[in-house]
Scaffold this motif. Structure first.
Motif, PDB file in Angstrom:
ATOM      1  N   HIS A 451       0.777  -0.967   0.242  1.00  0.00           N
ATOM      2  CA  HIS A 451       0.219  -0.253   0.138  1.00  0.00           C
ATOM      3  C   HIS A 451       0.830   0.997  -0.076  1.00  0.00           C
ATOM      4  O   HIS A 451       0.705   2.622  -0.117  1.00  0.00           O
ATOM      5  N   GLY A 452       2.147   0.934   0.662  1.00  0.00           N
ATOM      6  CA  GLY A 452       3.607   2.484   0.460  1.00  0.00           C
ATOM      7  C   GLY A 452       3.761   2.702  -0.526  1.00  0.00           C
ATOM      8  O   GLY A 452       3.871   3.617  -1.537  1.00  0.00           O
ATOM      9  N   PHE A 453       2.873   1.844  -2.234  1.00  0.00           N
ATOM     10  CA  PHE A 453       3.354   2.256  -3.853  1.00  0.00           C
ATOM     11  C   PHE A 453       2.033   2.521  -3.988  1.00  0.00           C
ATOM     12  O   PHE A 453       2.009   3.638  -4.445  1.00  0.00           O
ATOM     13  N   GLY A 454       0.627   3.044  -3.456  1.00  0.00           N
ATOM     14  CA  GLY A 454       0.171   3.265  -4.173  1.00  0.00           C
ATOM     15  C   GLY A 454      -0.554   4.807  -3.998  1.00  0.00           C
ATOM     16  O   GLY A 454       0.032   5.926  -2.799  1.00  0.00           O
ATOM     17  N   GLY A 455      -1.022   5.271  -4.099  1.00  0.00           N
ATOM     18  CA  GLY A 455      -1.647   7.047  -4.473  1.00  0.00           C
ATOM     19  C   GLY A 455      -1.781   6.807  -3.100  1.00  0.00           C
ATOM     20  O   GLY A 455      -2.100   8.142  -2.362  1.00  0.00           O
ATOM     21  N   GLY A 456      -3.045   6.038  -2.216  1.00  0.00           N
ATOM     22  CA  GLY A 456      -3.622   6.320  -0.636  1.00  0.00           C
ATOM     23  C   GLY A 456      -2.280   6.702   0.530  1.00  0.00           C
ATOM     24  O   GLY A 456      -2.956   6.869   0.632  1.00  0.00           O
ATOM     25  N   SER A 457      -1.862   6.435  -0.133  1.00  0.00           N
ATOM     26  CA  SER A 457      -0.373   6.578   0.855  1.00  0.00           C
ATOM     27  C   SER A 457      -0.190   8.103   0.906  1.00  0.00           C
ATOM     28  O   SER A 457       0.284   8.296   2.095  1.00  0.00           O
ATOM     29  N   GLY A 458      -0.502   9.520  -0.274  1.00  0.00           N
ATOM     30  CA  GLY A 458       0.116  10.622   0.465  1.00  0.00           C
ATOM     31  C   GLY A 458       0.999  10.726   0.371  1.00  0.00           C
ATOM     32  O   GLY A 458       1.576  11.964   0.273  1.00  0.00           O
ATOM     33  N   LEU A 459       2.065   9.719  -0.617  1.00  0.00           N
ATOM     34  CA  LEU A 459       3.288  10.752   0.041  1.00  0.00           C
ATOM     35  C   LEU A 459       4.234  10.460  -1.615  1.00  0.00           C
ATOM     36  O   LEU A 459       4.500  10.984  -1.700  1.00  0.00           O
ATOM     37  N   VAL A 460       3.173  10.233  -2.779  1.00  0.00           N
ATOM     38  CA  VAL A 460       3.510  10.185  -4.530  1.00  0.00           C
ATOM     39  C   VAL A 460       3.695  11.682  -4.106  1.00  0.00           C
ATOM     40  O   VAL A 460       5.304  11.887  -4.900  1.00  0.00           O
ATOM     41  N   GLY A 461       3.366  12.576  -4.002  1.00  0.00           N
ATOM     42  CA  GLY A 461       3.561  13.949  -4.271  1.00  0.00           C
ATOM     43  C   GLY A 461       4.405  14.796  -2.894  1.00  0.00           C
ATOM     44  O   GLY A 461       6.047  15.455  -3.616  1.00  0.00           O
ATOM     45  N   LEU A 462       4.644  13.894  -2.788  1.00  0.00           N
ATOM     46  CA  LEU A 462       5.723  14.420  -1.063  1.00  0.00           C
ATOM     47  C   LEU A 462       6.564  13.802  -1.424  1.00  0.00           C
ATOM     48  O   LEU A 462       7.581  14.830  -1.503  1.00  0.00           O
ATOM     49  N   ASN A 463       6.744  12.794  -1.903  1.00  0.00           N
ATOM     50  CA  ASN A 463       8.648  12.118  -1.989  1.00  0.00           C
ATOM     51  C   ASN A 463       9.405  12.780  -3.097  1.00  0.00           C
ATOM     52  O   ASN A 463      10.045  13.567  -3.706  1.00  0.00           O
ATOM     53  N   ALA A 464       7.895  13.367  -4.812  1.00  0.00           N
ATOM     54  CA  ALA A 464       7.933  13.548  -5.422  1.00  0.00           C
ATOM     55  C   ALA A 464       9.385  15.164  -5.305  1.00  0.00           C
ATOM     56  O   ALA A 464      10.571  15.600  -6.319  1.00  0.00           O
ATOM     57  N   ASP A 465       7.954  16.113  -4.944  1.00  0.00           N
ATOM     58  CA  ASP A 465       8.132  17.202  -4.426  1.00  0.00           C
ATOM     59  C   ASP A 465       9.806  17.041  -3.672  1.00  0.00           C
ATOM     60  O   ASP A 465      10.460  18.739  -3.868  1.00  0.00           O
ATOM     61  N   TYR A 466       9.731  16.241  -2.607  1.00  0.00           N
ATOM     62  CA  TYR A 466      11.105  16.198  -1.583  1.00  0.00           C
ATOM     63  C   TYR A 466      12.451  15.641  -2.474  1.00  0.00           C
ATOM     64  O   TYR A 466      13.820  16.304  -2.030  1.00  0.00           O
ATOM     65  N   LEU A 467      12.067  15.248  -3.357  1.00  0.00           N
ATOM     66  CA  LEU A 467      13.320  14.533  -3.706  1.00  0.00           C
ATOM     67  C   LEU A 467      14.520  16.330  -4.338  1.00  0.00           C
ATOM     68  O   LEU A 467      15.818  15.706  -4.506  1.00  0.00           O
ATOM     69  N   SER A 468      13.522  17.023  -4.238  1.00  0.00           N
ATOM     70  CA  SER A 468      14.707  17.922  -5.436  1.00  0.00           C
ATOM     71  C   SER A 468      15.491  18.978  -3.855  1.00  0.00           C
ATOM     72  O   SER A 468      16.745  19.930  -4.510  1.00  0.00           O
TER      73      SER A 468
END
Lengths: 722, 722
Positions: A451-468
């Motif tokens: 479930h961590g890989f799913g959009g329901g984690s709420g981390l998809v955007g956080l992860n992608a943005d924070y990688l900068s």
């Protein structure tokens, strides 16, 4: 729409599980929240602004992951504009506005307008320039961006290729891009939004001018833009209109646009821009510290030499940028990490998987229940040290905030003394803390399994943005060189003067080492009674930092090794130094009255966090501690067992500790991380009710080119987009 | 469209830089490529299939990152269908088809149809079932998926909640989802595509049946689906029609759909599915190994007991799944990692930033040039060990491929002996190698600085998709427990029988340790003349693996510690064991005639890769090697210096080594990683010509709700999507 799925419940009731977790710990969460988040009334402001935003449909996050990148920019701009309207309607102050941006949780196309654009004009513009530009800026009549980075040069400002050539006859500058790599690149808000830009360009004056070239450029005499008739004076800032106010089309001679999709920042129009001999008036150059003379055409510099030659401005700019990542300014890395940890802790408490292999009944469970995955040490070892890290990053952030404000007062009184130490600490911490947070988000995600890989984690955007973050505003591997250079300089001074007393904490650290190293044996972090000795832990981190600084001093100053060959060692030194700040500051905070006055068991739980953070770091870099004789071999042998023990102490408080960070569900936007534990209900709701893909029926017959059943266009709409 | 930007060139010519890199190394790349990629004529096939795909507009990757998630599924389905048509038109065989999927580089909605769906029916279906289903499957008249995982249970198959209740009167099964968490979840191709599914469900027979419940379930007597009238017989597989052939709407009593956006896999419709007492005929249960008796209504099992009770099937299934990640089956992790390394090496060779701090002129450069960032040790230490790792993963993949095929023959002859070793090696390697590759992609990305965050890196999709690998098909932290269990069992056997000889390599490893540990001193990886002793490196890795296995044996078998408390230790053991396989296999490959017969300097450059991989791993886990006395303290002291030295030896060959992996530009889809080095030209082309956002003009006036200039709809279109 109702169907048979409406009546189904999950096998385990997540709400009951989180309730049980919360009642099993007596931590006073409201008190702890207030202790952590009282600055500028964070909690009250969060509540107030959230109430407004959640009523506005435009800020609904439900469909964000289903939009295309162009749509994400559309939405980002619509929201940026809406926030301006809300600021007026609600009479929000600047802190409220920042809170709205934080809760909206995406990079606004207006972001650079109210940060780098306005700051640069305020600090580098003359009084007349300020008077002319400020009203239009504050009213958002013009929208600004900050065009420094180029396609060919990011970190190396001296290498920027854009030229600003002074024409003494027309009394104009000609802004020009001599190469493709001179294209401005990455500049936020420039792609589709901004009407104006601060352009950083190499100033070129005709040879007849009488002023001396800047010292920084004399190191770099063969720059390609140096033609025989012009002399380079280093980078200067110019304010340039880039788009027509009415048509919003680029001005003549300017090619400007958005650079395209990225990892994250979908809502932001990072831009490119090239100039074809664009003429701007003399007043375009920001002239508080430097100006082309009306009479002689020479460059007149004014003010303190450190300011005049740019290095101070540069260093101050860096400090401010780095401080943003490590202090309670805007990007509070501990709150970002706390979001990921909140999701992971809550979900891993609710999630049950497998019965215990030895048949031991899990905590708070009926014997037949499966184990909460948060009870597995393999899950704990990934999440709990990061939970501890949120507090470590927080206390250091508060410490740096105070240091920054103290130093600023000193500097504004003309004493530039504290600048180097502040620059070193903020650079080192930016590098370390953004790395901890970026890696931590992904570690939390993986700890949640499928479930961590799913959009329901709420981390998809956080992860992608924070990688900068590990890259922007000073690459995390590059800026550590500056920290190491500072420490080598300090060590050189201390070596020459070991005996004398000092007030400077870094000098103290180094001198303690220099005095003690002859007869040093590493302290044990275990007290005689087997308990953990917190001060010994601090000593261990101090010793490593000093020993690595001394080793770098020996290699560079005594053995005169090439700088480049030492780079990895210097990077490790910087991190060791920054870790020592994190550990020392956390330890000091534990003894402060603001912590000791908290009701029980909060102070001792925070102490457990401190221990876990320190011990886990020891374990992660054990060989570096060993090689510097900072830790004993016998301590190393028991390290892993102690970590298990400390995690066991922290585990019962984990859910309440993440509650203390008070991240609203609306911001988390996570099925897995919901406060109420209704994980599965929310995951199902998102899939069954909110997924637009489920409203289309498809044609899966491979003999037909048509994709949507009955669309009859043979996939032409789709092809047209390719 | 032409404009002034057409004539601009980058300041440094990337093409010339890569040319210089290539001529400075005499490595024979064609020969090395063939050596690495000859299996199934990989290179010839790649060329052949690529030629076809690149002519088809549908497979153009230009706009992929600009599409919304629903559009990505549309496109994914259109491509899946087009590939079927190409297979027929071009008379491609199955290997060609797999190559097309590899080059298309996205998860196809048809993927599960031709993998798990067809395999399960082939292996678990009766001859009659095969005869009935296979023609329709192979013609893609029906599209299948594999519905095992559920919302509440992924790893724990025994915990699946979906029920299949036998009705002896109607001679039907009733498939039912008793809880929300029984919803099938994550199943690829099920969301919008599939017409049929293999449904894994708990078989329930009325109590009157006479067969014994399965042994696996007797361990788990209180399952919620066990009502007083029914007895559970463990998970069985059923083939169920889930959508109407004509309308493509769900069948009565089935709620099925796509679960929504995820980190990656945008083109794949991972699904959910719930059953409301859905009736299927007796023939729906795959009945090669088990069937409900027509006469008694009891379960009849047939075949070898290991097969009958499912454990063998389960283990074999796991081996096949894990082998996919670590052998040349389909997801070749080294080719995935090679893509990221290819991009990073080429870009970091082209990219120049800063002049050398000590004024030393960079390699192949004019004195005034900035340094190629690949010459910075801080960049090398991140990329070059991963370049070395691609070869380590490759040689182990080849080794495992051979082991798999040998063991398969033995197993098919009825000897299940090799199964446990194969299962252990493939599980351990799946966990370690997918972690190395997933982390490696992100490490490469960050090593590229700012441009690494951009879409032009070509890593956005690769990164997002590959992040699933550490979790899917056996969570990387969970499956290591199986490896450790195997090693503890082996150690127990060896301890009881130290003296006797053995042919089994794992036993040999353990016995060498048991015999030697009394008087062990760690070997030095430095020979007397200061050169690196490759065999000593292998010994160091062997020793650590054996020592950790013995420690785990002591803790579990002798001291009887709870399994759960040992989990972290067991995870570390598994990785140490897998690292020993990687290092030993790489070392063995170097001595094989297929390597030694390569022309110079290829064998010695591959040896340098081996050394870098081994030394870097030593450095990353130094304390684990130290604590097990695998490495001496004096070796540890020189380790970092040796790594720098070895990286210096590898550096001149880096560009050619990535060339050897022969990843086509079309697949890389990366401006930064282009073979010809035209990095900046391509980045600019993507931004200036190909970015659809640049075709829209926006209204940035915050007083207006309208977003697009002149659209006049006040953002209503956008709002409607939210």
């Amino acid at each position: 729409m109702t169907d048979f799925t409406d009546n189904l419940k999950p096998r385990y009731d997540g709400a009951a599980i989180l309730e049980a977790e919360r009642s099993a710990s007596v931590l006073g969460i409201d008190e702890l929240s207030k202790h952590l988040l009282s600055r500028d009334d964070f909690l009250g402001r969060q509540e107030k602004v959230l109430k407004v935003l959640r009523k506005e449909k435009l800020f609904n996050k439900d469909q964000q992951l289903n939009l295309s990148r162009p749509e994400r920019y559309h939405l980002g701009l619509a929201r940026a504009k809406a926030i301006r309207r809300l600021v007026r309607r609600e009479a929000w102050d600047h802190e409220d506005y920042k809170m709205a941006e934080y809760l909206n949780d995406e990079m606004s196309p207006f972001h650079l307008h109210m940060t780098m654009f306005v700051t640069t004009i305020r600090e580098q513009g003359s009084p007349a320039q300020n008077k002319s530009w400020m009203p239009r800026i504050l009213d958002y009549d013009i929208i600004g961006c900050y065009a420094q980075s180029e396609l060919g040069h990011g970190s190396n400002v001296k290498g920027l290729e854009t030229e600003a050539r002074w024409d003494p006859v027309a009394q104009e500058f000609e802004i020009h891009s001599p190469h493709l790599t001179a294209s401005k690149w990455w500049n936020g808000g420039m792609g589709r939004t901004a009407t104006h830009a601060i352009v950083v360009a190499q100033l070129l004056l005709p040879k007849s001018s009488t002023a001396q070239p800047s010292t920084t450029d004399s190191e770099n005499p063969s720059r390609s833009h140096t033609t025989s008739e012009y002399v380079p004076y280093g980078p200067q800032t110019f304010i340039v209109q880039i788009r027509d106010k009415k048509s919003h089309q680029p001005m003549q001679g300017i090619a400007v646009g958005d650079i395209g999709p990225k990892y994250g920042y979908a809502s932001m129009d990072n831009g490119y821009m090239l100039f074809d001999r664009v003429r701007v008036p003399k007043s375009a150059m920001l002239s508080r510290y430097a100006e082309v003379s009306d009479e002689t055409g020479a460059l007149i510099r004014r003010g303190h030499p450190a300011v005049v030659y740019g290095s101070l401005t540069f260093v101050r700019g860096q400090i401010i940028m780095h401080a943003r990542h490590v202090t309670p300014f805007s990007d509070m890395n501990w709150l970002v990490l706390a979001r990921a940890v909140t999701v992971a802790v809550r979900y891993c408490a609710v999630r049950r998987q497998f019965q215990d292999r030895d048949g031991v009944a899990p905590t708070h469970s009926r014997p037949q229940d499966e184990v909460q995955v948060l009870d597995y040490p393999t899950v704990q070892i990934r999440i709990l040290p990061l939970l501890a890290a949120t507090f470590a990053l927080h206390y250091t952030g508060e410490y740096m905030y105070n240091l920054y404000h103290q130093s600023r007062r000193t500097i504004e009184e003309g004493d530039f003394g504290p600048l180097a130490a502040l620059h070193s600490a903020s650079s080192g911490l930016k590098s370390l803390c953004t790395t901890i947070a970026a890696d931590g988000i992904e570690t939390c995600r993986r700890a949640m399994g499928g479930h961590g890989f799913g959009g329901g984690s709420g981390l998809v955007g956080l992860n992608a943005d924070y990688l900068s973050k590990p890259t922007v505003e000073g690459d995390n591997w590059m800026i550590t060189q500056q920290v190491a250079a500072y420490l080598i300089k300090k060590t050189t001074e201390c070596v020459q003067n070991v005996a004398s007393a000092t007030q400077d904490p870094t000098e103290e650290l180094l001198k303690d080492y220099l005095r003690g190293r002859a007869q040093h044996t590493p302290p044990s972090f275990l007290a005689a009674d087997g308990s953990i000795d917190d001060d010994a832990l601090v000593q261990i981190f101090r010793w490593r930092a000093a020993a690595l600084a001394y080793a770098a001093y020996q290699a560079r100053v005594e053995e005169k090794k090439p700088w480049t060959s030492l780079m990895i060692q210097l990077h490790n030194l910087s991190h060791a130094y920054s870790y020592h700040i994190l550990v020392s500051t956390f330890r000091t905070a534990l003894s402060s009255s603001s912590v000791t006055s908290l009701s029980n068991p909060t102070p001792s739980v925070l102490r457990t966090c401190f221990r876990l953070f320190a011990l886990h770091t020891l374990s992660q870099s054990a060989s570096s501690f060993l090689l510097t004789s900072s830790i004993s071999a016998s301590d190393l042998q028991v390290l892993d067992a102690k970590i298990l023990e400390v995690m066991g102490e922290l585990r019962p408080h984990a859910v309440k500790l993440v509650d203390a960070w008070a991240v609203p569900d609306w911001l988390l936007d996570s099925a897995l991380g919901r406060y109420d534990g209704k994980v599965y209900e929310d995951l199902f709701e998102r899939a069954h009710r909110k997924n637009p893909l489920n409203r289309t029926t498809f044609n899966v017959d491979w003999r037909s080119e048509e994709v949507v059943l009955g669309s009859g266009d043979g996939g032409r709409q789709l092809l047209a987009k390719l």
